[in-house]
Design an enzyme around this catalytic site. Sequence first.
Site, mmCIF file in Angstrom:
data_model
loop_
_atom_site.group_PDB
_atom_site.id
_atom_site.type_symbol
_atom_site.label_atom_id
_atom_site.label_comp_id
_atom_site.label_asym_id
_atom_site.label_seq_id
_atom_site.Cartn_x
_atom_site.Cartn_y
_atom_site.Cartn_z
ATOM 1 N N HIS A 107 20.079 1.773 12.807
ATOM 2 C CA HIS A 107 18.599 1.733 13.542
ATOM 3 C C HIS A 107 17.563 2.211 12.591
ATOM 4 C CE1 HIS A 107 21.344 1.944 17.061
ATOM 5 N NE2 HIS A 107 22.080 2.566 16.403
ATOM 6 N N SER B 257 -4.161 -6.674 -4.871
ATOM 7 C CA SER B 257 -4.997 -6.981 -3.758
ATOM 8 C C SER B 257 -6.337 -7.493 -4.433
ATOM 9 C CB SER B 257 -5.462 -6.010 -2.767
ATOM 10 O OG SER B 257 -6.346 -5.882 -2.221
ATOM 11 N N LYS C 22 -3.282 -1.514 -4.544
ATOM 12 C CA LYS C 22 -2.107 -2.118 -4.109
ATOM 13 C C LYS C 22 -1.099 -2.841 -5.091
ATOM 14 C CE LYS C 22 -2.178 -3.825 -0.105
ATOM 15 N NZ LYS C 22 -1.408 -3.507 1.114
ATOM 16 N N GLU D 143 8.845 -10.936 0.322
ATOM 17 C CA GLU D 143 8.147 -11.388 1.703
ATOM 18 C C GLU D 143 8.313 -13.039 2.071
ATOM 19 O OE1 GLU D 143 4.330 -9.206 0.654
ATOM 20 O OE2 GLU D 143 4.205 -9.538 2.989
#
Length: 469
Positions: free
Chosen positions: A161, A282, A288, A295
């Site tokens: 979980h 970024s 960043k 992804e």
Amino acid sequence: MTRSDANKMWGGRFAMSPAELMVEINASIGFDKAMAPQDIAGSKAHAEMLARQGIISKTDAREIIKGLEQVRSEIERGEFAFSQALEDIHMNVESRLAELIGPAAGRLHTARSRNDQVALDFRLYVRDSLDAFDSTLHSLQQVLATKAETHADVVMPGFTHLQPAQPVTFGHHLLAYVEMLGRDRGRFADARKRLNESPLGSAALAGTSFPIDREATAEALGFDRPTANSLDGVSDRDFALETLAAAAISAMHLSRLAEEIVIWMTPQFGFVRLSDKWTTGSSIMPQKRNPDAAELCRAKVGRIAGAFQGLLMVMKGLPLTYSKDMQEDKEATFDALRAFAVAAAAMRGMIEDLEPVPETMRAAAGRGYSTATDLADWLVRTLGLPFREAHHVTGTIVKRAESKGMALEDLSLAEMQAVEPRITKDVFSVLSVDASVRSRTSYGGTAPQNVRKMARRWIKRLEKAPGKA
Ligand code: ARG
């Protein structure tokens, strides 16, 4: 488009040129030119066989093969002028061949149809992809297994979980993916076995009256045998469906690993580092470091599963044999196969680059009372409590620790004895995360000694070249 261009292949029956939109909806050259190498290889094998069987002359066959070589090199060098009016790769190649060698080119299509030709080319293309997948996944397994051996005793939280559940080792976690990829490779290998029959010589649908040798062309093109039924040979695309299904399942595995990299890389987790090679910055937020490659690996499964679904819908309900619907089999399949290849290769690169941060993992492994099961097991083993009762006692002890903001192993013995008086100081030997993972020696468990052994077993197994496993 000139009229003669449009009707070159069936001009005898046709007087008018097709409507412009007819040309557009009908043409597949925009994507099936990707099968040029397979188309040429198939034509060469066919021409050689025709000559051996005395169906065309040796001289014509020699001319055809020389011409096809020339076409291949023009395409490779980017000098080939693909024509939409010529519809597809098959007619583009044949038409150029006619320009190069004259009337002998017209003999190549003897005892053949575009129906068995396209079935052949597409099979060869999918087979090439299957072979490439196997070698990339093999290499990804090697990188994972090697990392697993190196980090066999790096402790991290195991989750259910996405809540801390029990401590595991990083090596064990990586080996889970080695197992998944092993099954993925098995699925690809199965698909390849069933795919590997040559449809060439099925001709339009009914076979041919020429004395062709289908065994010979099958062998020349690396197939195990010719397809046994000409109707089936020209009309099934189950080999592409099976490959896409296997690719979708494997891409799903890659997407789970990708997601874990995304999570592990957040400053909140901080379990792993990826170098500049596999991250982006970024344009506005200087701090960043984004895991774009991970992804995108996570996302690719969408278009692969979509291609599977799309082709299944194209094929369902089609009467035997060939229908032009089937031209819709290629575009999305090519795209999906490319997507899988790039995702698997990028994942391989990322895993090689990925470095765990053991201190952070270890600290996280100790949070969230992840050794509560070890305490319960101790109560069962040492005091002979039934597991359900031990579970209850442990729950009460965890509640106490939680209300004091303390870890289990920092509670005093007296505090534990207030819940269960028979607890002795021996209990502390099982409450650390290291003791916990060390104790999980059951087959397939996370104990570092198990992990090291399994990693070595995989590394040894993976010494066998891809395609053989
Ligand atoms: N471009 C066609 C395809 O991809 C080749 C086969 C054409 N066959 C036919 N009977 N029109 O399906």
